[in-house]
Design a protein around this motif. Structure first.
Motif, PDB file in Angstrom:
ATOM      1  N   ASP A 142       9.894 -60.810   8.948  1.00  0.00           N
ATOM      2  CA  ASP A 142       8.436 -60.673   8.885  1.00  0.00           C
ATOM      3  C   ASP A 142       7.931 -60.824   7.451  1.00  0.00           C
ATOM      4  O   ASP A 142       8.652 -60.509   6.484  1.00  0.00           O
ATOM      5  CB  ASP A 142       7.997 -59.307   9.442  1.00  0.00           C
ATOM      6  N   SER A 143       6.738 -61.292   7.346  1.00  0.00           N
ATOM      7  CA  SER A 143       6.121 -61.438   6.027  1.00  0.00           C
ATOM      8  C   SER A 143       5.653 -60.083   5.507  1.00  0.00           C
ATOM      9  O   SER A 143       5.537 -59.106   6.257  1.00  0.00           O
ATOM     10  CB  SER A 143       4.939 -62.403   6.108  1.00  0.00           C
ATOM     11  N   ALA A 144       5.380 -60.038   4.211  1.00  0.00           N
ATOM     12  CA  ALA A 144       4.942 -58.780   3.600  1.00  0.00           C
ATOM     13  C   ALA A 144       3.598 -58.329   4.159  1.00  0.00           C
ATOM     14  O   ALA A 144       3.361 -57.127   4.347  1.00  0.00           O
ATOM     15  CB  ALA A 144       4.854 -58.956   2.082  1.00  0.00           C
ATOM     16  N   GLU A 145       2.689 -59.296   4.451  1.00  0.00           N
ATOM     17  CA  GLU A 145       1.384 -58.941   5.002  1.00  0.00           C
ATOM     18  C   GLU A 145       1.512 -58.290   6.376  1.00  0.00           C
ATOM     19  O   GLU A 145       0.828 -57.290   6.674  1.00  0.00           O
ATOM     20  CB  GLU A 145       0.498 -60.180   5.103  1.00  0.00           C
ATOM     21  N   LYS A 146       2.391 -58.839   7.209  1.00  0.00           N
ATOM     22  CA  LYS A 146       2.555 -58.280   8.555  1.00  0.00           C
ATOM     23  C   LYS A 146       3.169 -56.896   8.501  1.00  0.00           C
ATOM     24  O   LYS A 146       2.805 -56.000   9.280  1.00  0.00           O
ATOM     25  CB  LYS A 146       3.423 -59.223   9.384  1.00  0.00           C
ATOM     26  N   VAL A 147       4.111 -56.699   7.598  1.00  0.00           N
ATOM     27  CA  VAL A 147       4.752 -55.386   7.470  1.00  0.00           C
ATOM     28  C   VAL A 147       3.756 -54.370   6.935  1.00  0.00           C
ATOM     29  O   VAL A 147       3.713 -53.210   7.381  1.00  0.00           O
ATOM     30  CB  VAL A 147       5.997 -55.488   6.557  1.00  0.00           C
ATOM     31  N   GLU A 148       2.918 -54.781   5.974  1.00  0.00           N
ATOM     32  CA  GLU A 148       1.909 -53.864   5.436  1.00  0.00           C
ATOM     33  C   GLU A 148       0.881 -53.475   6.491  1.00  0.00           C
ATOM     34  O   GLU A 148       0.356 -52.361   6.485  1.00  0.00           O
ATOM     35  CB  GLU A 148       1.207 -54.514   4.245  1.00  0.00           C
ATOM     36  N   ALA A 149       0.609 -54.400   7.430  1.00  0.00           N
ATOM     37  CA  ALA A 149      -0.324 -54.074   8.519  1.00  0.00           C
ATOM     38  C   ALA A 149       0.233 -52.979   9.415  1.00  0.00           C
ATOM     39  O   ALA A 149      -0.529 -52.253  10.076  1.00  0.00           O
ATOM     40  CB  ALA A 149      -0.616 -55.325   9.341  1.00  0.00           C
ATOM     41  N   LEU A 150       1.572 -52.852   9.454  1.00  0.00           N
ATOM     42  CA  LEU A 150       2.197 -51.791  10.248  1.00  0.00           C
ATOM     43  C   LEU A 150       2.415 -50.520   9.431  1.00  0.00           C
ATOM     44  O   LEU A 150       3.014 -49.556   9.930  1.00  0.00           O
ATOM     45  CB  LEU A 150       3.543 -52.281  10.803  1.00  0.00           C
ATOM     46  N   GLY A 151       1.958 -50.531   8.185  1.00  0.00           N
ATOM     47  CA  GLY A 151       2.045 -49.317   7.371  1.00  0.00           C
ATOM     48  C   GLY A 151       3.399 -49.090   6.750  1.00  0.00           C
ATOM     49  O   GLY A 151       3.847 -47.941   6.653  1.00  0.00           O
ATOM     50  N   ALA A 152       4.088 -50.151   6.324  1.00  0.00           N
ATOM     51  CA  ALA A 152       5.418 -50.008   5.726  1.00  0.00           C
ATOM     52  C   ALA A 152       5.579 -51.049   4.620  1.00  0.00           C
ATOM     53  O   ALA A 152       4.734 -51.937   4.438  1.00  0.00           O
ATOM     54  CB  ALA A 152       6.504 -50.176   6.775  1.00  0.00           C
ATOM     55  N   SER A 153       6.669 -50.933   3.865  1.00  0.00           N
ATOM     56  CA  SER A 153       6.971 -51.900   2.808  1.00  0.00           C
ATOM     57  C   SER A 153       8.069 -52.853   3.269  1.00  0.00           C
ATOM     58  O   SER A 153       8.919 -52.503   4.093  1.00  0.00           O
ATOM     59  CB  SER A 153       7.415 -51.179   1.531  1.00  0.00           C
ATOM     60  N   LEU A 154       8.043 -54.056   2.725  1.00  0.00           N
ATOM     61  CA  LEU A 154       9.014 -55.076   3.121  1.00  0.00           C
ATOM     62  C   LEU A 154      10.440 -54.677   2.744  1.00  0.00           C
ATOM     63  O   LEU A 154      11.389 -54.962   3.481  1.00  0.00           O
ATOM     64  CB  LEU A 154       8.651 -56.409   2.466  1.00  0.00           C
ATOM     65  N   VAL A 155      10.598 -53.994   1.607  1.00  0.00           N
ATOM     66  CA  VAL A 155      11.929 -53.570   1.170  1.00  0.00           C
ATOM     67  C   VAL A 155      12.536 -52.592   2.164  1.00  0.00           C
ATOM     68  O   VAL A 155      13.713 -52.705   2.551  1.00  0.00           O
ATOM     69  CB  VAL A 155      11.861 -52.949  -0.238  1.00  0.00           C
ATOM     70  N   ASP A 156      11.747 -51.594   2.591  1.00  0.00           N
ATOM     71  CA  ASP A 156      12.246 -50.615   3.557  1.00  0.00           C
ATOM     72  C   ASP A 156      12.658 -51.289   4.864  1.00  0.00           C
ATOM     73  O   ASP A 156      13.706 -50.974   5.447  1.00  0.00           O
ATOM     74  CB  ASP A 156      11.179 -49.553   3.830  1.00  0.00           C
ATOM     75  N   VAL A 157      11.847 -52.214   5.326  1.00  0.00           N
ATOM     76  CA  VAL A 157      12.150 -52.891   6.590  1.00  0.00           C
ATOM     77  C   VAL A 157      13.447 -53.678   6.487  1.00  0.00           C
ATOM     78  O   VAL A 157      14.315 -53.605   7.373  1.00  0.00           O
ATOM     79  CB  VAL A 157      10.974 -53.812   6.991  1.00  0.00           C
ATOM     80  N   ARG A 158      13.604 -54.419   5.395  1.00  0.00           N
ATOM     81  CA  ARG A 158      14.792 -55.262   5.272  1.00  0.00           C
ATOM     82  C   ARG A 158      16.059 -54.448   5.041  1.00  0.00           C
ATOM     83  O   ARG A 158      17.133 -54.811   5.524  1.00  0.00           O
ATOM     84  CB  ARG A 158      14.581 -56.281   4.149  1.00  0.00           C
ATOM     85  N   VAL A 159      15.957 -53.362   4.319  1.00  0.00           N
ATOM     86  CA  VAL A 159      17.137 -52.507   4.119  1.00  0.00           C
ATOM     87  C   VAL A 159      17.568 -51.880   5.437  1.00  0.00           C
ATOM     88  O   VAL A 159      18.763 -51.889   5.802  1.00  0.00           O
ATOM     89  CB  VAL A 159      16.848 -51.423   3.067  1.00  0.00           C
ATOM     90  N   VAL A 160      16.604 -51.320   6.171  1.00  0.00           N
ATOM     91  CA  VAL A 160      16.934 -50.669   7.454  1.00  0.00           C
ATOM     92  C   VAL A 160      17.480 -51.682   8.452  1.00  0.00           C
ATOM     93  O   VAL A 160      18.504 -51.443   9.114  1.00  0.00           O
ATOM     94  CB  VAL A 160      15.689 -49.947   8.017  1.00  0.00           C
ATOM     95  N   THR A 161      16.824 -52.845   8.578  1.00  0.00           N
ATOM     96  CA  THR A 161      17.299 -53.854   9.535  1.00  0.00           C
ATOM     97  C   THR A 161      18.658 -54.411   9.130  1.00  0.00           C
ATOM     98  O   THR A 161      19.513 -54.664   9.996  1.00  0.00           O
ATOM     99  CB  THR A 161      16.275 -54.994   9.655  1.00  0.00           C
TER     100      THR A 161
END
Length: 420
Positions: free
Chosen positions: A160-179
């Motif tokens: 996901d792009s950074a804009e889409k992740v921010e729309a869900l209330g999270a940061s791109l770094v957190d999403v990519r580390v967890v995934t």
């Protein structure tokens, strides 16, 4: 992926309904908007589905074992009818029918849970797009969008792009580390599941192409899941990681309690069973009695591991019965001791020199015995020696060789008068 998921939209309503019911339960404990409530709801959905698929898992085990047993026969059919593909297919189908084997049974659990997997993917994609789906209304939709697992939203993906992740209330770094961590765990659990199947629960006496195929899948499947995982939402990764862990534990239980005949796991299982019988003097548990019963019913068709188990019982003075129990038997002890005595009395292998020396000693002993056993008569007097001189330079070759080698000592001919 969205196109495939839409094909299973008919099952999204029951999947969403089950998730909402579990969310109501866990929401009362952890809070309705927490990642624990929604994450555990997905985990509970997996557990419920896998419990319903247990009968298919049993069929999968039987089909896999039958395929392993039939591999030598299948290879023989392929070699025999390699120029006639139609006859080859007919003989294969005939073999499957006679043995009651279905090659597709090994894929049944995966095929059966695929609709639920894609339906869950469809539900999470709708949550990411802020669309109501199934029984999830707007309030539940807002709650699911606020739920985070270690900082990653349920509907977020690695790509996901950074804009889409921010729309869900999270940061791109957190999403990519967890995934990334979840993808690694998912692939590792898949690899370990396949590895324990190949190293412990395969008949080692049968070398077939089927085993090579399984080894290839052991490395290919984790790579496939790793590549596909970057396009899965966090909620789907939770689903797939949970089902992999369930499969690993379920398979570990089967390997320990009902291993494949001839495998390393069977050797370990029968070793534990023999130790239990030694301690308690009986077979405890219906499952263990059924195991002993199957071994007894095989008779001479037992493999080496099962013969080793029967011999171990005999050394304890016990004999396995047809009903799966064991009883004291003096005959079993005698047979075990007799077999051990025969193994101890086997002569050791001799070298060529030892055999040659032994043969010479035996022949010398026979000559001595025969000379001593024959009575001396007037007709058996020693014949006078021939005084005719023999030509020089032609000694008896046999006598010279025996004298040189020192292996046999006997009477020698007198030397020529000219050489005295």
């Amino acid at each position: 992926m969205d196109t495939i998921a839409s094909l299973f939209s008919f099952i999204t309503w029951p999947v969403s309904w089950v998730i909402v019911q579990f969310h109501t339960l866990y929401g009362a404990i952890f809070g309705p908007d927490t990642g624990w409530a929604w994450g555990l709801s997905i985990v509970s959905l997996v557990v419920l589905i896998r419990i319903c698929l247990v009968p298919l898992f049993v069929k999968q085990i039987k089909s896999t074992r039958n395929m392993q047993v039939l591999q030598p026969k299948m290879k023989a059919i392929q070699e025999r009818y390699k120029s006639d593909k139609q006859r080859q297919s007919e003989e294969m189908m005939k073999l499957y029918k006679e043995t009651g084997t279905n090659p597709l049974s090994s894929c049944l659990p995966i095929l059966a849970q695929s609709p639920f997997f894609f339906a869950l993917y469809h539900v999470l994609s709708a949550i990411a797009s802020n669309k109501k789906i199934g029984v999830i209304d707007q309030s539940l939709l807002d709650s699911a969008r606020q739920a985070h697992i270690f900082g990653a939203p349920l509907a977020a993906k690695f790509m996901d792009s950074a804009e889409k992740v921010e729309a869900l209330g999270a940061s791109l770094v957190d999403v990519r580390v967890v995934t990334a961590v979840m993808i690694v765990m998912m692939s590792a659990s898949q690899f370990f599941t396949q590895r324990q199947l190949m190293t412990k629960n395969v008949d080692l006496t049968v070398k077939t192409p089927y085993m090579q195929q399984q080894k290839m899948l052991m490395y290919i499947f984790p790579l496939i899941f790793a590549v596909m995982g970057i396009n899965f939402p966090v909620g789907v990764l939770v689903y797939w990681l949970t089902t992999n862990v369930w499969t690993m534990g379920q398979q570990m239980y089967v390997i320990n309690q009902n291993p494949t005949p001839g495998s390393k796991a069977q050797d370990q299982y029968l070793g534990r069973l023999l130790k239990s019988i030694t301690t308690h003097g009986e077979v405890r548990g219906r499952t263990k009695r059924n195991t002993v019963k199957r071994i007894v019913s095989k008779g001479p068709d037992r493999n080496d591991i099962e013969r080793k188990f029967i011999t171990g019982l005999a050394k304890l003075g016990l004999a396995a019965q047809e009903d799966g129990t064991v009883e004291k038997s003096d005959t079993a002890v005698a047979d075990a001791e007799g077999g051990a005595a025969q193994r101890r009395q086997q002569p050791k292998r001799q070298t060529k020199a030892q055999r040659h020396t032994g043969a010479g000693q035996q022949s010398g002993a026979k000559d001595t015995d025969s000379s001593e056993s024959e009575p001396t008569t007037s007709l058996q007097k020693k014949a006078p020696q021939d005084d005719k001189p023999k030509p020089a330079g032609k000694p008896a070759s046999g006598s010279s060789r025996q004298a040189k080698s020192g292996q046999r000592k006997g009477p020698q001919r007198p030397k020529h008068p000219s050489k005295k």
